[in-house]
Write an enzyme that holds these catalytic residues in place. Structure first.
Site, PDB file in Angstrom:
ATOM      1  N   LYS A  46      48.050  25.348  42.693  1.00 18.30           N
ATOM      2  CA  LYS A  46      48.867  25.712  41.533  1.00 18.30           C
ATOM      3  C   LYS A  46      50.360  25.788  41.835  1.00 18.30           C
ATOM      4  CE  LYS A  46      48.248  29.820  39.758  1.00 18.30           C
ATOM      5  NZ  LYS A  46      47.349  30.856  39.235  1.00 18.30           N
ATOM      6  N   ASP A  83      34.781  44.544  45.200  1.00 20.02           N
ATOM      7  CA  ASP A  83      35.659  45.182  46.186  1.00 20.02           C
ATOM      8  C   ASP A  83      36.843  45.876  45.518  1.00 20.02           C
ATOM      9  OD1 ASP A  83      36.424  45.519  49.056  1.00 20.02           O
ATOM     10  OD2 ASP A  83      38.194  44.412  48.381  1.00 20.02           O
ATOM     11  N   LEU A  89      42.029  31.924  48.700  1.00 20.83           N
ATOM     12  CA  LEU A  89      43.000  30.934  48.213  1.00 20.83           C
ATOM     13  C   LEU A  89      44.417  31.244  48.714  1.00 20.83           C
ATOM     14  CD1 LEU A  89      41.791  30.540  44.496  1.00 20.83           C
ATOM     15  CD2 LEU A  89      41.252  29.091  46.477  1.00 20.83           C
ATOM     16  N   GLN A 101      37.037  43.729  57.202  1.00 25.46           N
ATOM     17  CA  GLN A 101      37.523  42.921  56.075  1.00 25.46           C
ATOM     18  C   GLN A 101      38.842  42.255  56.495  1.00 25.46           C
ATOM     19  OE1 GLN A 101      38.999  43.782  51.576  1.00 25.46           O
ATOM     20  NE2 GLN A 101      36.893  44.338  52.008  1.00 25.46           N
ATOM     21  N   ASN A 103      35.815  29.655  40.080  1.00 31.60           N
ATOM     22  CA  ASN A 103      35.633  30.011  41.494  1.00 31.60           C
ATOM     23  C   ASN A 103      34.162  30.136  41.881  1.00 31.60           C
ATOM     24  OD1 ASN A 103      38.371  29.953  41.556  1.00 31.60           O
ATOM     25  ND2 ASN A 103      38.650  32.164  41.590  1.00 31.60           N
ATOM     26  N   TYR A 127      45.011  50.156  45.402  1.00 26.69           N
ATOM     27  CA  TYR A 127      45.253  49.087  44.430  1.00 26.69           C
ATOM     28  C   TYR A 127      45.755  49.685  43.107  1.00 26.69           C
ATOM     29  CZ  TYR A 127      42.665  45.909  47.554  1.00 26.69           C
ATOM     30  OH  TYR A 127      42.241  45.152  48.629  1.00 26.69           O
ATOM     31  N   TRP A 136      38.985  38.222  52.880  1.00 23.94           N
ATOM     32  CA  TRP A 136      39.873  38.293  51.714  1.00 23.94           C
ATOM     33  C   TRP A 136      40.829  37.106  51.592  1.00 23.94           C
ATOM     34  CZ3 TRP A 136      45.209  39.125  52.651  1.00 23.94           C
ATOM     35  CH2 TRP A 136      45.585  39.787  53.822  1.00 23.94           C
ATOM     36  N   SER A 137      41.325  36.945  50.356  1.00 25.23           N
ATOM     37  CA  SER A 137      42.300  35.897  50.004  1.00 25.23           C
ATOM     38  C   SER A 137      41.852  34.485  50.387  1.00 25.23           C
ATOM     39  CB  SER A 137      43.683  36.185  50.599  1.00 25.23           C
ATOM     40  OG  SER A 137      44.332  37.193  49.879  1.00 25.23           O
ATOM     41  N   SER A 176      39.297  47.275  58.226  1.00 28.91           N
ATOM     42  CA  SER A 176      39.951  46.096  57.646  1.00 28.91           C
ATOM     43  C   SER A 176      41.183  45.769  58.473  1.00 28.91           C
ATOM     44  CB  SER A 176      40.350  46.357  56.192  1.00 28.91           C
ATOM     45  OG  SER A 176      41.029  45.232  55.668  1.00 28.91           O
TER      46      SER A 176
HETATM   47  P1  NDP Z   1      42.837  34.699  46.437  1.00 33.02           P
HETATM   48  O1  NDP Z   1      43.581  34.285  47.636  1.00 33.02           O
HETATM   49  O2  NDP Z   1      41.669  33.877  46.054  1.00 33.02           O
HETATM   50  O3  NDP Z   1      43.870  34.804  45.230  1.00 33.02           O
HETATM   51  C1  NDP Z   1      43.423  35.129  43.959  1.00 33.02           C
HETATM   52  C2  NDP Z   1      44.511  34.805  42.948  1.00 33.02           C
HETATM   53  O4  NDP Z   1      44.748  33.398  42.911  1.00 33.02           O
HETATM   54  C3  NDP Z   1      44.073  35.184  41.537  1.00 33.02           C
HETATM   55  O5  NDP Z   1      44.335  36.528  41.248  1.00 33.02           O
HETATM   56  C4  NDP Z   1      44.861  34.214  40.697  1.00 33.02           C
HETATM   57  O6  NDP Z   1      46.201  34.678  40.596  1.00 33.02           O
HETATM   58  C5  NDP Z   1      44.832  32.948  41.565  1.00 33.02           C
HETATM   59  N1  NDP Z   1      43.625  32.156  41.283  1.00 33.02           N
HETATM   60  C6  NDP Z   1      42.317  32.512  41.506  1.00 33.02           C
HETATM   61  N2  NDP Z   1      41.492  31.530  41.175  1.00 33.02           N
HETATM   62  C7  NDP Z   1      42.245  30.518  40.727  1.00 33.02           C
HETATM   63  C8  NDP Z   1      41.945  29.229  40.259  1.00 33.02           C
HETATM   64  N3  NDP Z   1      40.692  28.797  40.180  1.00 33.02           N
HETATM   65  N4  NDP Z   1      42.976  28.424  39.884  1.00 33.02           N
HETATM   66  C9  NDP Z   1      44.257  28.852  39.968  1.00 33.02           C
HETATM   67  N5  NDP Z   1      44.608  30.083  40.410  1.00 33.02           N
HETATM   68  C10 NDP Z   1      43.612  30.915  40.804  1.00 33.02           C
HETATM   69  O7  NDP Z   1      42.260  36.182  46.624  1.00 33.02           O
HETATM   70  P2  NDP Z   1      43.024  37.599  46.604  1.00 33.02           P
HETATM   71  O8  NDP Z   1      44.286  37.530  47.352  1.00 33.02           O
HETATM   72  O9  NDP Z   1      43.047  38.091  45.208  1.00 33.02           O
HETATM   73  O10 NDP Z   1      42.004  38.461  47.442  1.00 33.02           O
HETATM   74  C11 NDP Z   1      40.667  38.598  46.972  1.00 33.02           C
HETATM   75  C12 NDP Z   1      40.229  40.019  47.184  1.00 33.02           C
HETATM   76  O11 NDP Z   1      40.244  40.344  48.571  1.00 33.02           O
HETATM   77  C13 NDP Z   1      41.117  41.099  46.546  1.00 33.02           C
HETATM   78  O12 NDP Z   1      40.861  41.278  45.171  1.00 33.02           O
HETATM   79  C14 NDP Z   1      40.730  42.302  47.350  1.00 33.02           C
HETATM   80  O13 NDP Z   1      39.508  42.820  46.879  1.00 33.02           O
HETATM   81  C15 NDP Z   1      40.539  41.716  48.739  1.00 33.02           C
HETATM   82  N6  NDP Z   1      41.767  41.871  49.560  1.00 33.02           N
HETATM   83  C16 NDP Z   1      41.695  42.705  50.647  1.00 33.02           C
HETATM   84  C17 NDP Z   1      42.781  42.903  51.449  1.00 33.02           C
HETATM   85  C18 NDP Z   1      42.673  43.814  52.616  1.00 33.02           C
HETATM   86  O14 NDP Z   1      43.705  44.147  53.223  1.00 33.02           O
HETATM   87  N7  NDP Z   1      41.499  44.260  52.974  1.00 33.02           N
HETATM   88  C19 NDP Z   1      44.095  42.245  51.175  1.00 33.02           C
HETATM   89  C20 NDP Z   1      44.041  41.364  50.032  1.00 33.02           C
HETATM   90  C21 NDP Z   1      42.916  41.183  49.271  1.00 33.02           C
HETATM   91  P3  NDP Z   1      47.190  34.284  39.356  1.00 33.02           P
HETATM   92  O15 NDP Z   1      46.359  33.725  38.250  1.00 33.02           O
HETATM   93  O16 NDP Z   1      47.824  35.582  39.002  1.00 33.02           O
HETATM   94  O17 NDP Z   1      48.140  33.320  39.956  1.00 33.02           O
END
Ligand code: NDP
Length: 321
Positions: free
Chosen positions: A221, A49, A213, A181, A297, A54, A210-211, A155
């Site tokens: 963490k 994605d 975590l 999304q 993950n 971005y 999305w997100s 989305s």
């Molecule tokens: P998460 O909520 O899963 O957060 C991911 C972040 O958490 C990582 O970048 C990392 O950040 C931390 N992390 C991930 N895995 C672990 C782990 N095992 N242990 C500890 N820390 C961890 O997902 P995102 O918020 O990144 O969203 C996922 C995807 O969804 C995005 O990449 C995007 O493609 C999509 N998205 C879409 C949106 C929309 O409006 N349509 C909005 C947001 C996201 P760090 O290490 O830097 O702390």
């Protein structure tokens, strides 16, 4: 890796997928992107994605470059972009819009940055109250007819907006929106579970959520504060700090961690598995800033195998209040 149909479409996406928000361009360069994409693909991920906005277009460039250097065959992966915010500064008609002019030019910009002839999925990244939904539906349908994208969706549109778009497309014999999304995780579930409830059967809506975590909180963490190098410590993400250090949320996350330990999985794996356990979810888009996180993950599949109704109820109770 299980594969699921994207809503009513015949396209199959991996239950866990991989996205590039925050990471590609700001934390991850092309070399690391290649390693993370490889780790995800080796675990069976087939959906990646992205979005125009971005890292101001850099995320698309990095993903496109990485995939080209890896030599992946075009039929082996599904890739998306999302359009709405624009990357042409304050230019009127080119930001915060879903008008036809913006959409038609924005998709060309995304394809150029990705180095592709078409994306598989294109999303209207947010609703635009200033453009008639009919204009947007025509533009998205024309984009598909022009071969620049194969499926389109939305989305974070409201259920009413999605239904309106679908009905216009149905009435006019246009390409219909296939998926939304939305955010979906243990802290944010109303839209997916309640607001959209009728759309799954009525129009066959698919979800790329999305997100999982909640930006990392649900990995545990942030239980003892904001670790250096984490998302909430990045410049520009100060807005996240209060959310991720909320003591009430972290008390719940600690209880989730205790269940994860009992199951022999990590807290992040359990939180991601919880999202994937909802059959309405076509794919859970994971995010990671390192190969190690990608690998951890993807192990959520082990947790998914253990998530029965009893366990779900136990987890739901923790996050109910
Ligand atoms: P998460 O909520 O899963 O957060 C991911 C972040 O958490 C990582 O970048 C990392 O950040 C931390 N992390 C991930 N895995 C672990 C782990 N095992 N242990 C500890 N820390 C961890 O997902 P995102 O918020 O990144 O969203 C996922 C995807 O969804 C995005 O990449 C995007 O493609 C999509 N998205 C879409 C949106 C929309 O409006 N349509 C909005 C947001 C996201 P760090 O290490 O830097 O702390």
């Amino acid at each position: 890796m299980p594969y699921r149909r994207l809503g009513n479409s015949g396209l199959k996406v991996s239950a866990l997928s991989f996205g590039s928000w925050v990471t590609f361009g700001d934390q991850i360069d092309t070399a690391l992107a290649k390693d993370c994409l490889t780790a995800a693909a080796e675990a069976g991920v087939n959906f990646f994605d992205n979005a125009e906005a971005y890292a101001g277009g850099k995320s698309e460039q990095i993903m496109g470059q990485a995939i080209a250097e890896l030599g992946w065959k075009r039929h082996s992966y599904v890739i998306s972009t999302k359009l709405f915010w624009g990357i042409n500064g304050d230019m009127i008609n080119m930001r915060n819009t879903l008008n036809r002019k913006y959409l038609m030019q924005a998709i060309d910009g995304s394809l150029e940055r990705l180095g592709l002839d078409f994306v598989d999925l294109v999303f209207c990244h947010r609703p635009d109250p200033d453009t008639p939904i009919e204009e947007t539906v025509w533009a998205m349908s024309d984009m598909i007819s022009a071969g620049k994208a194969l499926y389109w969706g939305t989305s974070e549109w409201s259920a009413d907006e999605i239904r309106a778009a679908w009905l216009i497309a149905d009435k006019r014999n246009l390409h219909k929106p296939v998926m939304d999304q939305p955010q979906y995780n243990l802290l944010h579930r109303d839209r997916v579970e309640e607001e959209y409830a009728r759309l799954y059967d009525d129009i066959g809506l698919g979800l790329t959520t999305w997100s999982p975590l909640a930006s990392g909180v649900l990995s545990g963490k942030y239980v003892h504060g904001v670790p250096e190098g984490s998302r909430a410590a990045l410049p520009g993400y100060e807005w996240l700090r209060d959310q991720v250090t909320d003591p009430e949320v972290n008390a719940k996350v600690s209880k989730l961690a205790a269940i994860a330990e009992r199951l022999g999985v990590t807290t992040a794996q359990l939180a991601i598995a919880w999202c994937a356990a909802n059959p309405r979810v076509s794919t859970v888009i994971t995010g990671a800033s390192s190969v190690q996180q990608v690998e951890e993950n993807m192990g959520a599949l082990d947790a998914l195998a253990q998530l029965d109704d009893g366990l779900r109820a136990e987890i739901d109770e923790i996050f109910a209040s």
